[in-house]
Design a protein around this motif. Structure first.
Motif, PDB file in Angstrom:
ATOM      1  N   PRO A 283      -8.136   2.549   3.491  1.00  0.00           N
ATOM      2  CA  PRO A 283      -7.012   1.769   3.682  1.00  0.00           C
ATOM      3  C   PRO A 283      -6.213   2.996   4.345  1.00  0.00           C
ATOM      4  O   PRO A 283      -5.743   2.238   5.476  1.00  0.00           O
ATOM      5  CB  PRO A 283      -6.095   2.564   2.104  1.00  0.00           C
ATOM      6  CG  PRO A 283      -7.545   3.299   1.984  1.00  0.00           C
ATOM      7  CD  PRO A 283      -8.489   2.782   1.889  1.00  0.00           C
TER       8      PRO A 283
ATOM      9  N   ALA B   9      -2.130  10.288   4.635  1.00  0.00           N
ATOM     10  CA  ALA B   9      -3.336   9.990   3.619  1.00  0.00           C
ATOM     11  C   ALA B   9      -4.326  10.303   4.598  1.00  0.00           C
ATOM     12  O   ALA B   9      -5.060  11.214   3.693  1.00  0.00           O
ATOM     13  CB  ALA B   9      -3.530   8.423   4.072  1.00  0.00           C
TER      14      ALA B   9
ATOM     15  N   THR C 124      -8.261   6.831  -1.613  1.00  0.00           N
ATOM     16  CA  THR C 124      -8.190   6.736  -0.132  1.00  0.00           C
ATOM     17  C   THR C 124      -9.357   6.943   0.512  1.00  0.00           C
ATOM     18  O   THR C 124      -9.501   6.500   1.664  1.00  0.00           O
ATOM     19  CB  THR C 124      -7.065   7.924   0.887  1.00  0.00           C
ATOM     20  OG1 THR C 124      -6.142   8.445  -0.083  1.00  0.00           O
ATOM     21  CG2 THR C 124      -6.506   7.661   2.108  1.00  0.00           C
TER      22      THR C 124
ATOM     23  N   LEU D 234       1.895   2.595  -2.941  1.00  0.00           N
ATOM     24  CA  LEU D 234       0.733   2.941  -4.212  1.00  0.00           C
ATOM     25  C   LEU D 234       0.641   4.697  -3.336  1.00  0.00           C
ATOM     26  O   LEU D 234      -0.056   5.244  -4.452  1.00  0.00           O
ATOM     27  CB  LEU D 234      -0.252   2.718  -3.890  1.00  0.00           C
ATOM     28  CG  LEU D 234      -0.515   0.867  -4.509  1.00  0.00           C
ATOM     29  CD1 LEU D 234      -1.853   0.456  -4.615  1.00  0.00           C
ATOM     30  CD2 LEU D 234      -0.279   1.388  -5.808  1.00  0.00           C
ATOM     31  N   GLN D 235       0.970   5.241  -2.141  1.00  0.00           N
ATOM     32  CA  GLN D 235       1.017   6.158  -1.614  1.00  0.00           C
ATOM     33  C   GLN D 235       1.694   7.610  -2.490  1.00  0.00           C
ATOM     34  O   GLN D 235       3.334   7.424  -3.065  1.00  0.00           O
ATOM     35  CB  GLN D 235       1.580   6.075  -0.492  1.00  0.00           C
ATOM     36  CG  GLN D 235       1.129   7.913   0.051  1.00  0.00           C
ATOM     37  CD  GLN D 235       1.222   7.741   2.324  1.00  0.00           C
ATOM     38  OE1 GLN D 235       2.080   7.234   1.794  1.00  0.00           O
ATOM     39  NE2 GLN D 235      -0.025   8.034   2.193  1.00  0.00           N
TER      40      GLN D 235
ATOM     41  N   LEU E  70       1.163  -1.106  -0.227  1.00  0.00           N
ATOM     42  CA  LEU E  70      -0.036  -0.289   0.226  1.00  0.00           C
ATOM     43  C   LEU E  70       0.864   1.218  -0.056  1.00  0.00           C
ATOM     44  O   LEU E  70       0.517   1.963  -0.964  1.00  0.00           O
ATOM     45  CB  LEU E  70      -1.445  -0.241   1.427  1.00  0.00           C
ATOM     46  CG  LEU E  70      -2.049   0.902   0.907  1.00  0.00           C
ATOM     47  CD1 LEU E  70      -2.959   1.646   0.140  1.00  0.00           C
ATOM     48  CD2 LEU E  70      -2.815   0.936   2.084  1.00  0.00           C
TER      49      LEU E  70
ATOM     50  N   SER F 172       2.111   7.305   7.258  1.00  0.00           N
ATOM     51  CA  SER F 172       1.687   7.211   5.860  1.00  0.00           C
ATOM     52  C   SER F 172       0.451   6.956   6.309  1.00  0.00           C
ATOM     53  O   SER F 172      -0.397   7.579   5.443  1.00  0.00           O
ATOM     54  CB  SER F 172       2.216   5.432   5.826  1.00  0.00           C
ATOM     55  OG  SER F 172       1.527   5.378   3.808  1.00  0.00           O
TER      56      SER F 172
ATOM     57  N   SER G  59      -2.221  10.796  -0.645  1.00  0.00           N
ATOM     58  CA  SER G  59      -2.854   9.911  -0.957  1.00  0.00           C
ATOM     59  C   SER G  59      -3.306   8.410  -1.219  1.00  0.00           C
ATOM     60  O   SER G  59      -1.466   8.156  -2.192  1.00  0.00           O
ATOM     61  CB  SER G  59      -4.203  10.644  -1.938  1.00  0.00           C
ATOM     62  OG  SER G  59      -3.243  10.935  -2.941  1.00  0.00           O
ATOM     63  N   TYR G  60      -2.974   7.504  -1.568  1.00  0.00           N
ATOM     64  CA  TYR G  60      -2.944   6.136  -1.481  1.00  0.00           C
ATOM     65  C   TYR G  60      -3.859   5.658  -3.423  1.00  0.00           C
ATOM     66  O   TYR G  60      -5.118   5.755  -3.314  1.00  0.00           O
ATOM     67  CB  TYR G  60      -3.793   4.949  -1.027  1.00  0.00           C
ATOM     68  CG  TYR G  60      -3.227   5.257   0.169  1.00  0.00           C
ATOM     69  CD1 TYR G  60      -1.946   5.022   0.746  1.00  0.00           C
ATOM     70  CD2 TYR G  60      -4.117   4.993   1.394  1.00  0.00           C
ATOM     71  CE1 TYR G  60      -1.221   4.588   1.940  1.00  0.00           C
ATOM     72  CE2 TYR G  60      -3.258   5.202   2.937  1.00  0.00           C
ATOM     73  CZ  TYR G  60      -1.878   4.682   2.655  1.00  0.00           C
ATOM     74  OH  TYR G  60      -0.780   5.417   4.232  1.00  0.00           O
ATOM     75  N   ARG G  61      -3.108   5.884  -4.080  1.00  0.00           N
ATOM     76  CA  ARG G  61      -4.196   6.344  -6.116  1.00  0.00           C
ATOM     77  C   ARG G  61      -3.588   4.522  -6.294  1.00  0.00           C
ATOM     78  O   ARG G  61      -1.980   3.808  -6.107  1.00  0.00           O
ATOM     79  CB  ARG G  61      -2.950   7.170  -6.861  1.00  0.00           C
ATOM     80  CG  ARG G  61      -3.545   7.961  -5.922  1.00  0.00           C
ATOM     81  CD  ARG G  61      -2.757   9.409  -6.858  1.00  0.00           C
ATOM     82  NE  ARG G  61      -3.353  11.058  -6.128  1.00  0.00           N
ATOM     83  CZ  ARG G  61      -4.533  11.311  -6.418  1.00  0.00           C
ATOM     84  NH1 ARG G  61      -5.518  11.317  -7.540  1.00  0.00           N
ATOM     85  NH2 ARG G  61      -4.478  12.480  -6.237  1.00  0.00           N
ATOM     86  N   ASN G  62      -4.254   4.443  -7.213  1.00  0.00           N
ATOM     87  CA  ASN G  62      -3.693   3.346  -8.579  1.00  0.00           C
ATOM     88  C   ASN G  62      -4.560   4.463  -9.815  1.00  0.00           C
ATOM     89  O   ASN G  62      -5.089   4.628  -9.937  1.00  0.00           O
ATOM     90  CB  ASN G  62      -4.712   2.485  -8.068  1.00  0.00           C
ATOM     91  CG  ASN G  62      -4.424   0.766  -9.327  1.00  0.00           C
ATOM     92  OD1 ASN G  62      -3.869   1.367  -9.953  1.00  0.00           O
ATOM     93  ND2 ASN G  62      -5.770   0.066  -9.207  1.00  0.00           N
TER      94      ASN G  62
END
Length: 131
Positions: free
Chosen positions: A51, A81, A46, A31-32, A28, A77, A37-40
Motif C-alpha cells: 500500500p 508508513a 502496510t 486506515l492509517q 487508505l 502518508s 501503519s495502515y491497519r484494518n
C-alpha cells in the motif's frame, strides 16, 4: 487500485483516473493509525500488497501533474508508513499465524527500497537501505 489507476492516468492523461486514485488513497489514509501503519481492525497491513508503494506512485504523478497539496498529503502518508516498517523490521504481526513469512518480508523490503530511491543522498537514505 491506486497503482492501476495511476498507471491508467499515465497512459491516457485522463484526469478521471487520477481523481479515482485520489479517492482510494484518501480511503487508505483513513486506515492509517498514529504509528504510521495502515491497519484494518488493528491488523498491520502496510507490508501486505504494497500500500505504501502505491501511495508513493500516486504522489509522484500528482507532483508531476501539479497537485502539490495532494502530493504532500500522500507522500507524507507513505513516508510515515514506511518509516514504521523500518522501525519494526521483521517484527510485524499481520493476519494469520505469527511466523516469519517471506512474502511479508519481500513486500516490506521493496517499500523500504522504493522510498530510499526517492530520498536525497544522506543518512536517512542509507538507513532505509540498510534496514
Amino acid at each position: 487500485m491506486i497503482s492501476l489507476l495511476t498507471d491508467f492516468y499515465e497512459l491516457t492523461k485522463n484526469k478521471c483516473y487520477l481523481e479515482d486514485a485520489n479517492d482510494f488513497a484518501d480511503y487508505l489514509l483513513s486506515l492509517q493509525v498514529g504509528d504510521g501503519s495502515y491497519r484494518n481492525q488493528n491488523v498491520h497491513y502496510t507490508c501486505v500488497i504494497y500500500p505504501a508503494k502505491s501511495m508513493l506512485e500516486l504522489a509522484i504523478v500528482e507532483k508531476e501533474a501539479g497537485f502539490d497539496i495532494r502530493y504532500q498529503k500522500h507522500f507524507e502518508s507513505a513516508y510515515r508508513a514506511i518509516k514504521n516498517l523500518e522501525m519494526l523490521l521483521d517484527n510485524i504481526e499481520t493476519e494469520g499465524q505469527m511466523t516469519f513469512e517471506d512474502g511479508m518480508i519481500s513486500c516490506e523490503s521493496l517499500q523500504l527500497a522504493y522510498l530510499a530511491m526517492l530520498l536525497p543522498e544522506g543518512k536517512e537514505k542509507t538507513n532505509l537501505i540498510m534496514a
